[in-house]
Design a protein around this motif. Structure first.
Motif, PDB file in Angstrom:
ATOM      1  N   GLU A  13       0.830  -1.198   0.000  1.00 40.99           N
ATOM      2  CA  GLU A  13       0.000   0.000   0.000  1.00 40.99           C
ATOM      3  C   GLU A  13       0.871   1.256   0.000  1.00 40.99           C
ATOM      4  O   GLU A  13       0.556   2.252  -0.667  1.00 40.99           O
ATOM      5  CB  GLU A  13      -0.916   0.002   1.223  1.00 40.99           C
ATOM      6  CG  GLU A  13      -1.969  -1.106   1.208  1.00 40.99           C
ATOM      7  CD  GLU A  13      -2.706  -1.219   2.531  1.00 40.99           C
ATOM      8  OE1 GLU A  13      -2.400  -0.417   3.454  1.00 40.99           O
ATOM      9  OE2 GLU A  13      -3.581  -2.094   2.655  1.00 40.99           O
ATOM     10  N   LYS A  16       2.359   1.797  -3.434  1.00 40.47           N
ATOM     11  CA  LYS A  16       1.375   2.416  -4.317  1.00 40.47           C
ATOM     12  C   LYS A  16       1.307   3.912  -4.072  1.00 40.47           C
ATOM     13  O   LYS A  16       1.259   4.723  -5.014  1.00 40.47           O
ATOM     14  CB  LYS A  16      -0.006   1.780  -4.084  1.00 40.47           C
ATOM     15  CG  LYS A  16      -1.099   2.391  -4.942  1.00 40.47           C
ATOM     16  CD  LYS A  16      -2.463   1.766  -4.629  1.00 40.47           C
ATOM     17  CE  LYS A  16      -3.567   2.443  -5.440  1.00 40.47           C
ATOM     18  NZ  LYS A  16      -4.909   1.914  -5.103  1.00 40.47           N
ATOM     19  N   ARG A  19       4.273   5.667  -5.617  1.00 37.47           N
ATOM     20  CA  ARG A  19       4.140   5.832  -7.067  1.00 37.47           C
ATOM     21  C   ARG A  19       3.234   7.016  -7.402  1.00 37.47           C
ATOM     22  O   ARG A  19       3.485   7.765  -8.345  1.00 37.47           O
ATOM     23  CB  ARG A  19       3.593   4.549  -7.703  1.00 37.47           C
ATOM     24  CG  ARG A  19       4.601   3.399  -7.733  1.00 37.47           C
ATOM     25  CD  ARG A  19       4.119   2.272  -8.618  1.00 37.47           C
ATOM     26  NE  ARG A  19       2.890   1.650  -8.131  1.00 37.47           N
ATOM     27  CZ  ARG A  19       2.868   0.625  -7.277  1.00 37.47           C
ATOM     28  NH1 ARG A  19       4.012   0.113  -6.823  1.00 37.47           N
ATOM     29  NH2 ARG A  19       1.716   0.113  -6.881  1.00 37.47           N
TER      30      ARG A  19
END
Length: 271
Positions: A13, A16, A19
């Motif tokens: 998580e 992510k 990113r």
């Protein structure tokens, strides 16, 4: 304690989120030109406050100063999340570091919401006078940002009074306002922050604190242009301060959370 699968899910998580941070936000695409105007046309009083902010952050990095938060107030926030029947005594940093990740996250989120609400009121108040109260707003926002990052550190069992941890706080502060290139570089620096082989290198980075701080003040300083309009500055001040503190708190929460997850994964690997 969490299983390896739970920790790995939590870590994915965070990856992510990292990113997503590498995508340029609209404000950042406009970023550099307004700051040129800020530097050229901002009155000396406001520029002086920006310079003072640099000195104040440097003071925090060197010895903590007035910006160090009280551990007890943060640790007391864990009490409602402790199991029923647990002794209601002040927790230590060691005890906090052993709490479930979900408990740490819950307290960190509570602090993030409450500090963002405080920043909203602060920004609206100092936005009443536009340009004239902007000089007051800058050091207040810097202080709030430093304190919320220390609170995030305490939520995950780290001690911001230690000089090395204060460097991590400053890096989180820089990350929250950096562009895509800066965010990538900081993530690479922090990826191995706790590795024994790079600890001496991280400590050596303290010598470059001014570059870190100037990056932060430059990146958030131009946004304050919108707060210079009297009355309208109330709305801009409230929104900008709230979003700034939310970004800082989110960066601190995610980066400290990542450190704690990696440490627990290493412990599981050693057991």
């Amino acid at each position: 304690m969490e299983t390896r699968e739970t920790l790995e899910q939590a870590y994915s998580e965070i990856e992510k989120w990292e990113r997503e941070q590498k995508d340029l936000w609209f404000w950042e695409k406009l970023g550099r030109l307004p700051f040129v105007l800020l530097d050229r046309y901002t009155p000396a009083a406001v520029q002086e406050k920006l310079g003072a902010a640099v000195d104040e952050i440097a003071s925090y990095l060197e010895h903590g100063g007035t910006y160090l938060v009280q551990e007890k107030a943060v640790y007391e926030r864990f009490q409602p999340y402790l199991p029923t029947g647990t002794a209601r005594e002040p927790l230590s940093s060691t005890e906090v570091s052993r709490l479930p990740l979900a408990t740490m996250d819950a307290v960190a989120r509570d602090l993030r919401h409450s500090r963002a609400a405080f920043a909203t009121v602060q920004g609206a108040t100092t936005g009443i006078g536009g340009l004239f109260t902007l000089a007051v707003d800058i050091p207040l926002l810097v202080g709030t940002s430093l304190k919320v990052l220390q609170e995030m550190a305490l939520c995950y069992g780290y001690r911001p009074e230690e000089k090395r941890e204060r460097m991590f706080v400053i890096k989180c502060l820089q990350f929250s306002s950096s562009d895509i290139v800066g965010k990538k570089a900081i993530l690479e620096e922090l990826a191995a922050f706790d590795a024994q082989t790079v600890r001496s290198q991280t400590l050596a980075q303290l010598q470059g604190w001014r570059e870190v701080i100037m990056t932060y003040t430059e990146n958030f300083g131009w946004k304050k242009l919108f707060q210079m309009v009297p009355i309208a500055g109330i709305l801009f001040g409230a929104y900008l301060n709230r979003s700034a503190v939310q970004d800082v708190a989110e960066a601190g929460m995610m980066l400290y959370r990542k450190r704690r997850i990696l440490q627990r994964l290493r412990e599981l690997g050693e057991s």
